[in-house]
Write a protein that holds these residues in place. Structure first.
Motif, PDB file in Angstrom:
ATOM      1  N   THR A   9       0.838  -1.199   0.000  1.00  0.00           N
ATOM      2  CA  THR A   9       0.000   0.000   0.000  1.00  0.00           C
ATOM      3  C   THR A   9       0.876   1.253   0.000  1.00  0.00           C
ATOM      4  O   THR A   9       1.875   1.334   0.711  1.00  0.00           O
ATOM      5  N   TYR A  10       0.483   2.244  -0.783  1.00  0.00           N
ATOM      6  CA  TYR A  10       1.243   3.492  -0.901  1.00  0.00           C
ATOM      7  C   TYR A  10       1.349   4.170   0.463  1.00  0.00           C
ATOM      8  O   TYR A  10       0.409   4.158   1.264  1.00  0.00           O
ATOM      9  N   TYR A  11       2.506   4.794   0.717  1.00  0.00           N
ATOM     10  CA  TYR A  11       2.786   5.309   2.056  1.00  0.00           C
ATOM     11  C   TYR A  11       1.753   6.334   2.529  1.00  0.00           C
ATOM     12  O   TYR A  11       1.425   6.389   3.715  1.00  0.00           O
ATOM     13  N   LYS A  12       1.238   7.176   1.635  1.00  0.00           N
ATOM     14  CA  LYS A  12       0.266   8.187   2.053  1.00  0.00           C
ATOM     15  C   LYS A  12      -1.008   7.530   2.591  1.00  0.00           C
ATOM     16  O   LYS A  12      -1.580   7.982   3.593  1.00  0.00           O
ATOM     17  N   GLN A  13      -1.432   6.468   1.954  1.00  0.00           N
ATOM     18  CA  GLN A  13      -2.641   5.788   2.409  1.00  0.00           C
ATOM     19  C   GLN A  13      -2.418   5.115   3.758  1.00  0.00           C
ATOM     20  O   GLN A  13      -3.296   5.130   4.622  1.00  0.00           O
ATOM     21  N   VAL A  14      -1.255   4.520   3.941  1.00  0.00           N
ATOM     22  CA  VAL A  14      -0.959   3.884   5.234  1.00  0.00           C
ATOM     23  C   VAL A  14      -0.958   4.936   6.334  1.00  0.00           C
ATOM     24  O   VAL A  14      -1.552   4.740   7.413  1.00  0.00           O
ATOM     25  N   ASN A  15      -0.317   6.069   6.098  1.00  0.00           N
ATOM     26  CA  ASN A  15      -0.260   7.112   7.118  1.00  0.00           C
ATOM     27  C   ASN A  15      -1.636   7.701   7.407  1.00  0.00           C
ATOM     28  O   ASN A  15      -1.963   7.987   8.566  1.00  0.00           O
ATOM     29  N   GLU A  16      -2.457   7.876   6.395  1.00  0.00           N
ATOM     30  CA  GLU A  16      -3.820   8.357   6.619  1.00  0.00           C
ATOM     31  C   GLU A  16      -4.612   7.380   7.474  1.00  0.00           C
ATOM     32  O   GLU A  16      -5.376   7.792   8.367  1.00  0.00           O
ATOM     33  N   GLN A  17      -4.424   6.105   7.226  1.00  0.00           N
ATOM     34  CA  GLN A  17      -5.132   5.096   8.014  1.00  0.00           C
ATOM     35  C   GLN A  17      -4.655   5.114   9.463  1.00  0.00           C
ATOM     36  O   GLN A  17      -5.477   5.073  10.395  1.00  0.00           O
ATOM     37  N   VAL A  18      -3.359   5.206   9.668  1.00  0.00           N
ATOM     38  CA  VAL A  18      -2.810   5.235  11.030  1.00  0.00           C
ATOM     39  C   VAL A  18      -3.323   6.461  11.782  1.00  0.00           C
ATOM     40  O   VAL A  18      -3.739   6.373  12.942  1.00  0.00           O
TER      41      VAL A  18
END
Length: 242
Positions: A9-18
């Protein structure tokens, strides 16, 4: 604990989820180079399995991040408070501009660890490296503590070239049998005193709690302290009070 599957998963999406998770305990599984994990976080415990990308814990503001694996460049860049615990090695510029908190590294650190570290009032940054460090360790260090335990180095100097270049504050403490030679002229070196050992003891004990090992045995070894040379600093570049 809430779990996030990183994978590809692209890093921006992971960070948004976190960031969207209200739980104070978060696990990130299968991290594959995602950048900026835990950036600016406070009040959280974030457990990461895998290899986080650049900027892990940048601007960290009180959270604890624990990585079961290696980490890439700029771990804890400009962090203010909290703990980062790495069960592995880290890349270059770990603790860049770090202003507070603690980073514990089980293995080795790349180039320019602790560059531009600084301390202010109650904020006191600490980087503990279990193995060895690359060149330019503590470059332009202005405060705080860099502690290199040299585990596995058989008493040899556990850093590479140009250690402490331009440092004007703080201390670098190295576990090694002999005082390092060929240091930059901005650096003074002396064998650790009893007071020095008392100051580093809590960090050695914490390191052993996280990664195992015998703190008493480590503290019984010889250490050397690198500190700024007041006769060789860049006085024209800094404002200070005597």
């Amino acid at each position: 604990m809430t779990t996030v599957q990183a994978g590809l998963t692209y890093y921006k999406q992971v960070n948004e989820q976190v960031r969207s998770i209200n739980d104070n305990e978060i696990a990130i599984e299968n991290a594959i180079g995602q950048r900026y994990l835990g950036c600016g976080s406070s009040g959280k415990t974030i457990i990461i399995h895998g290899t986080p990308g650049n900027g892990l814990g940048q601007y960290l503001n009180g959270s604890t991040i624990e990585v079961f694996g290696n980490a890439q460049e700029a771990v804890g860049d400009t962090m203010n408070e909290g703990d980062i615990i790495i069960h592995g090695n880290v890349g270059d510029a770990c603790g860049y501009g770090m202003r507070g908190g603690r980073i514990f590294i089980e293995g080795d650190c790349g180039y320019r660890g602790g560059i531009h570290m600084k301390a202010y009032q109650q904020h006191y940054p600490v980087v503990v490296i279990g193995g060895k460090a690359g060149s330019f360790l503590g470059e332009y260090q202005a405060g705080g503590l860099i502690l290199v335990l040299g585990i596995g180095q058989d008493g040899a100097y556990p850093a590479s070239n140009f250690c402490g270049t331009g440092m004007h504050g703080g201390k670098i403490v190295l576990r090694c049998d002999k005082a390092p030679e060929g240091l930059p002229r901005q650096v003074l070196v002396s064998e650790a005193t009893a007071d020095d050992m008392d100051r580093i003891a809590p960090y050695v004990e914490a390191f052993c709690r996280y990664f195992g090992g015998d703190a008493k045995a480590l503290l019984a070894q010889k250490y050397h302290v690198l500190s700024p040379n007041p006769e060789a600093g860049y006085h024209q570049l800094y404002t200070y009070e005597s």
